[in-house]
Design an enzyme around this catalytic site. Structure first.
Site, short mmCIF file in Angstrom:
data_model
loop_
_atom_site.label_atom_id
_atom_site.label_comp_id
_atom_site.label_asym_id
_atom_site.label_seq_id
_atom_site.Cartn_x
_atom_site.Cartn_y
_atom_site.Cartn_z
N GLU A 1 0.79 -1.23 0.00
CA GLU A 1 0.00 0.00 0.00
C GLU A 1 0.82 1.28 0.00
O GLU A 1 0.51 2.21 0.75
CB GLU A 1 -0.92 -0.03 1.22
CG GLU A 1 -0.22 0.07 2.61
CD GLU A 1 0.20 -1.28 3.21
OE1 GLU A 1 0.39 -2.23 2.44
OE2 GLU A 1 0.33 -1.36 4.44
N HIS B 1 -8.17 -4.02 -0.88
CA HIS B 1 -7.39 -4.10 0.35
C HIS B 1 -6.32 -2.99 0.38
O HIS B 1 -6.24 -2.22 1.33
CB HIS B 1 -6.74 -5.48 0.45
CG HIS B 1 -5.89 -5.68 1.65
ND1 HIS B 1 -6.35 -6.26 2.81
CD2 HIS B 1 -4.60 -5.35 1.89
CE1 HIS B 1 -5.38 -6.28 3.70
NE2 HIS B 1 -4.29 -5.74 3.17
N GLU B 2 -5.52 -2.90 -0.67
CA GLU B 2 -4.43 -1.91 -0.67
C GLU B 2 -4.98 -0.49 -0.66
O GLU B 2 -4.42 0.40 -0.01
CB GLU B 2 -3.49 -2.12 -1.86
CG GLU B 2 -2.89 -3.53 -1.99
CD GLU B 2 -2.29 -4.09 -0.71
OE1 GLU B 2 -1.90 -3.32 0.17
OE2 GLU B 2 -2.24 -5.33 -0.58
N HIS C 1 -5.98 0.60 2.78
CA HIS C 1 -4.83 1.00 3.60
C HIS C 1 -4.55 2.51 3.54
O HIS C 1 -3.89 3.05 4.43
CB HIS C 1 -3.57 0.28 3.13
CG HIS C 1 -3.30 -1.04 3.79
ND1 HIS C 1 -3.24 -1.18 5.17
CD2 HIS C 1 -3.03 -2.26 3.28
CE1 HIS C 1 -2.95 -2.46 5.44
NE2 HIS C 1 -2.83 -3.13 4.33
N GLU D 1 -3.68 -4.09 9.57
CA GLU D 1 -4.21 -5.14 8.71
C GLU D 1 -5.63 -5.60 9.07
O GLU D 1 -6.41 -5.94 8.19
CB GLU D 1 -3.25 -6.34 8.65
CG GLU D 1 -1.88 -6.01 8.07
CD GLU D 1 -1.89 -5.54 6.61
OE1 GLU D 1 -2.92 -5.70 5.94
OE2 GLU D 1 -0.86 -5.00 6.16
N ASP E 1 9.17 -9.12 10.48
CA ASP E 1 8.66 -9.85 9.32
C ASP E 1 8.21 -11.26 9.70
O ASP E 1 7.38 -11.84 9.02
CB ASP E 1 9.74 -9.97 8.23
CG ASP E 1 9.82 -8.70 7.38
OD1 ASP E 1 8.96 -7.82 7.56
OD2 ASP E 1 10.74 -8.60 6.56
N TYR F 1 -4.79 -9.97 10.33
CA TYR F 1 -5.77 -9.67 9.28
C TYR F 1 -7.17 -10.14 9.66
O TYR F 1 -8.12 -9.38 9.70
CB TYR F 1 -5.39 -10.39 7.97
CG TYR F 1 -4.13 -9.87 7.29
CD1 TYR F 1 -2.89 -10.05 7.87
CD2 TYR F 1 -4.19 -9.23 6.07
CE1 TYR F 1 -1.73 -9.60 7.25
CE2 TYR F 1 -3.04 -8.78 5.44
CZ TYR F 1 -1.81 -8.97 6.03
OH TYR F 1 -0.68 -8.52 5.42
N1 BES Z 1 1.01 -4.41 3.86
C1 BES Z 1 0.78 -5.70 3.36
C2 BES Z 1 2.03 -6.40 2.88
C3 BES Z 1 3.09 -6.61 3.94
C4 BES Z 1 2.74 -7.01 5.23
C5 BES Z 1 4.41 -6.43 3.64
C6 BES Z 1 3.74 -7.19 6.18
C7 BES Z 1 5.39 -6.62 4.58
C8 BES Z 1 5.06 -7.00 5.88
C9 BES Z 1 -0.25 -5.69 2.23
O1 BES Z 1 -1.26 -4.76 2.42
C10 BES Z 1 -0.94 -7.03 2.23
O2 BES Z 1 -1.53 -7.36 3.20
N2 BES Z 1 -0.84 -7.77 1.13
C11 BES Z 1 -1.43 -9.08 1.00
C12 BES Z 1 -2.67 -9.05 0.18
C13 BES Z 1 -3.95 -8.92 0.93
C14 BES Z 1 -5.13 -8.94 -0.03
C15 BES Z 1 -4.15 -9.94 2.01
C16 BES Z 1 -0.44 -9.97 0.27
O3 BES Z 1 0.53 -9.44 -0.26
O4 BES Z 1 -0.65 -11.15 0.21
ZN ZN Z 2 -2.54 -5.22 4.06
#
Ligand code: BES
Ligand code: ZN
Length: 589
Positions: A258, A282-283, A286, A305, A363, A371
């Site tokens: 995002e 989703h993005e 954010h 999330e 991470d 989520y």
């Molecule tokens: N912000 C996250 C991606 C992220 C989370 C990067 C934690 C690094 C550390 C992004 O918004 C996200 O949640 N992406 C998901 C997709 C979503 C529809 C569940 C993904 O990349 O799978």
């Molecule tokens: Zn996210």
């Protein structure tokens, strides 16, 4: 009050960064960025200032025309090195010159032949959660927000984009100017450079991609302008100006990121069916929940999330209807319970919304619990006060904390003040601070999900579904089916499901991931060449890691895992490489 954050070396008592002005030169041949950054602090700093860095090579630091003494401390594999600036003597502005390492965790340098067009190289960043420090020295904690301006020099023929406002380009100079006037946390800094073209959807929305993918991408996400309108109805005015997308090469390790004004996106979401547009929902959400109001520490990750997933489901309900919403909800619940029981353990502290504060590798502890458990908690709150009052609360929350980074406790205080009956009717403490998944009252029934459940139980009784039975299935029904199958099935059945679900034709990573995982465990060795190809072309960790984990845990494929990894390694992002290598080492491979 400054929240404790184990993921940073910074000491916010020393002061906070207010603005950074970047001059960035890109060198694709050495895979480095050469950067001069001038920092404006919120107030004069007396004495030392600690900043986070990761494999940066610092050349010099200047303050008011004199050289500033500095020292890089010992390196930690997760946190990197503390940069200790010494003797600031009441200055509020200083300049550091440095360059990034080819092993920067945030940057991926892609050779021309691995891009869609095959002729020009590509560079993109991924800073969440603690990788900004491998691009520039910073207070790499989401509790510090700063504005920035940047000038980026890119090689001839390439376009630079940032998650910021683009300043008018000086034609053909290879220099691109940007400014981010809204204060952001460091993890939302983002840059991309490649052979890019732009397609406009509407007055506020558009998409950047390589010329080879722009047409398909433009069709896939054409609904974005409408989506913006729906998001604003729920969350209030959009505060970032434009909302564009950037399609990345396939090695991007996430589905989407995002980055403000410019969501970074995996090309695996371009299916030709508009089947994965909830990723954009989703993005986009954010932009409010995460970017406008940010988790102050990664222990509060659910504030980003969980809230975003909640908003995503609300917008999906409007755009796709209740059946689709209910199916998503049931699928998410099943996935959450599976993840909690099989991977974490129901009583693990990592199943709490507020995460334990003693770990530095954010991470590894930011999981899907934030989520879906986060989303379900908010749905419970909504149920007890009614949608109308909860919607008014959402809008008030967005206004009250805009452009701030807050902790779970600040949120709960606000919730208590605004909707006290939530605390009488929902066991807030249990949801937020205790492990496991409390029983939900706001739990929709999904007949589409139940239909899949019936097919799965028939299968377990020895009756396979017919092709007609699955012909009209919704994408989430297929995902529910594949994820609901036993881990190990007959090889014949692998072939059968592949055929009736037309998996090759759908070419959807969300299908391939659970399917190939089953193929591995079931000993369907013939599928191996395709699995290898998938692992070498798709970088989305959510898809790749489960298959890789299955390979490592299955006798026949165990020994193939390390060679496969070495073969595809240079096609993946540093974050993915670190995760895959970690899995191998943990299993002695
Ligand atoms: N912000 C996250 C991606 C992220 C989370 C990067 C934690 C690094 C550390 C992004 O918004 C996200 O949640 N992406 C998901 C997709 C979503 C529809 C569940 C993904 O990349 O799978
Ligand atoms: Zn996210």
């Amino acid at each position: 009050m400054t929240p404790q954050d184990p993921t940073t070396y910074s000491d916010l008592e020393q002061g906070k960064i207010k603005h950074i002005d970047f001059r960035i030169r890109t060198d694709f041949s050495s895979r480095t960025l050469d950067i001069e950054a001038t920092y404006q602090m919120q107030a004069p700093v007396h004495g030392s200032l600690f900043l986070d860095t990761f494999k940066l090579s610092v050349k010099d630091a200047q303050v008011n025309g004199r050289t500033l003494a500095w020292e890089l401390d010992e390196e930690d594999d997760v946190l990197g090195q503390r940069l200790h600036l010494k003797g600031l003597d009441g200055a509020d502005k200083f300049t550091i010159r440095f360059s990034t390492s080819p092993e920067s965790r945030a940057l991926q340098w892609i050779d021309a032949e691995k891009t869609a067009g095959g002729k020009h190289p590509f560079l993109f960043s991924q800073c969440q959660s603690i990788h900004s420090r491998s691009i520039f020295p910073c207070q790499d904690t989401p509790s510090v927000r700063f504005t920035y301006s940047a000038e980026v020099e890119a090689p001839k023929g390439l376009t630079a984009v940032m998650a910021a406002e683009q300043l008018p380009a000086s034609n053909g100079s290879g220099k691109f100017g940007f400014q981010m006037p809204q204060p952001i946390p460091s993890y939302l800094f983002a840059i991309g450079i490649g052979h890019l073209v732009f397609h406009e959807f509407g007055p506020r929305t558009g998409i950047y991609a390589e010329p080879e993918t722009i047409q398909a991408a433009a069709w896939e996400f054409a609904e974005n302008e409408t989506k913006m309108d729906e998001a604003e109805k729920l969350l209030g005015p959009y505060m970032w100006g434009r909302y564009d997308l950037l399609v990345l090469p396939p090695s991007f390790p996430y589905g989407g990121m995002e980055n403000p004004r410019l969501t970074f996106l995996t090309p695996t979401s371009i299916l030709g069916t508009r089947g994965q547009t909830s990723l954009i929902t989703h993005e986009l959400a954010h932009a409010w929940t995460g970017n406008l109001i940010t988790n102050a520490t990664w222990q509060d990750f659910w504030l980003n999330e969980g809230w975003t997933t909640y908003a995503e489901t609300r917008i999906t309900e409007v755009l796709e209807g209740k059946d689709s919403h209910d199916l998503h909800d049931a699928y998410n619940e099943k996935g959450l319970i599976k993840f909690m029981t099989e991977r974490l353990g129901m009583d693990s502290p990592h199943t709490c919304l507020k995460l334990p504060g003693d770990e530095k590798d954010s991470d590894s502890f930011t999981t899907t619990v934030a989520y879906y458990k986060g989303c379900f908690f908010l749905k419970e709150c909504e149920l007890v006060v009614g949608r109308e009052r909860f919607d008014a609360f959402i809008q008030k929350y967005m206004k009250r904390f805009q452009f701030q980074s807050i902790t779970t406790e600040t949120f709960l205080d606000f919730l208590k003040a605004e909707l006290p009956e939530v605390f009488e009717k929902v066991d807030v403490h249990k949801w937020v601070y205790e492990p496991g998944l409390p029983e939900r009252k706001n739990r929709p029934q999904s007949h589409l999900f139940d239909e899949v459940g019936k097919v799965l139980s028939d299968y377990e009784q020895g009756k396979r579904p017919t092709k007609e039975q699955v012909a009209d299935w919704h994408r989430y029904q297929i995902m529910s089916f594949l994820n609901g199958l036993p881990k190990k099935i007959a090889v014949e059945d692998c072939k059968y499901f592949e055929d009736i679900l037309e998996l090759e034709k759908a070419n959807d990573g969300a299908f391939f991931s659970p399917f190939y995982t089953i193929c591995v465990v079931s000993g369907y060795e013939e599928a191996m060449p395709r699995i290898e190809k998938f692992m070498g072309t798709v970088g989305r960790m959510l898809y790749v890691l489960p298959i890789f984990r299955a390979m490592i845990e299955t006798d026949w494929s165990k020994e193939l895992a390390r060679p496969l990894f070495e073969g595809v390694r240079d096609r993946h992002h540093q974050i993915t490489i670190k995760a895959m290598d970690g899995l191998l080492k943990k299993n002695g491979l």
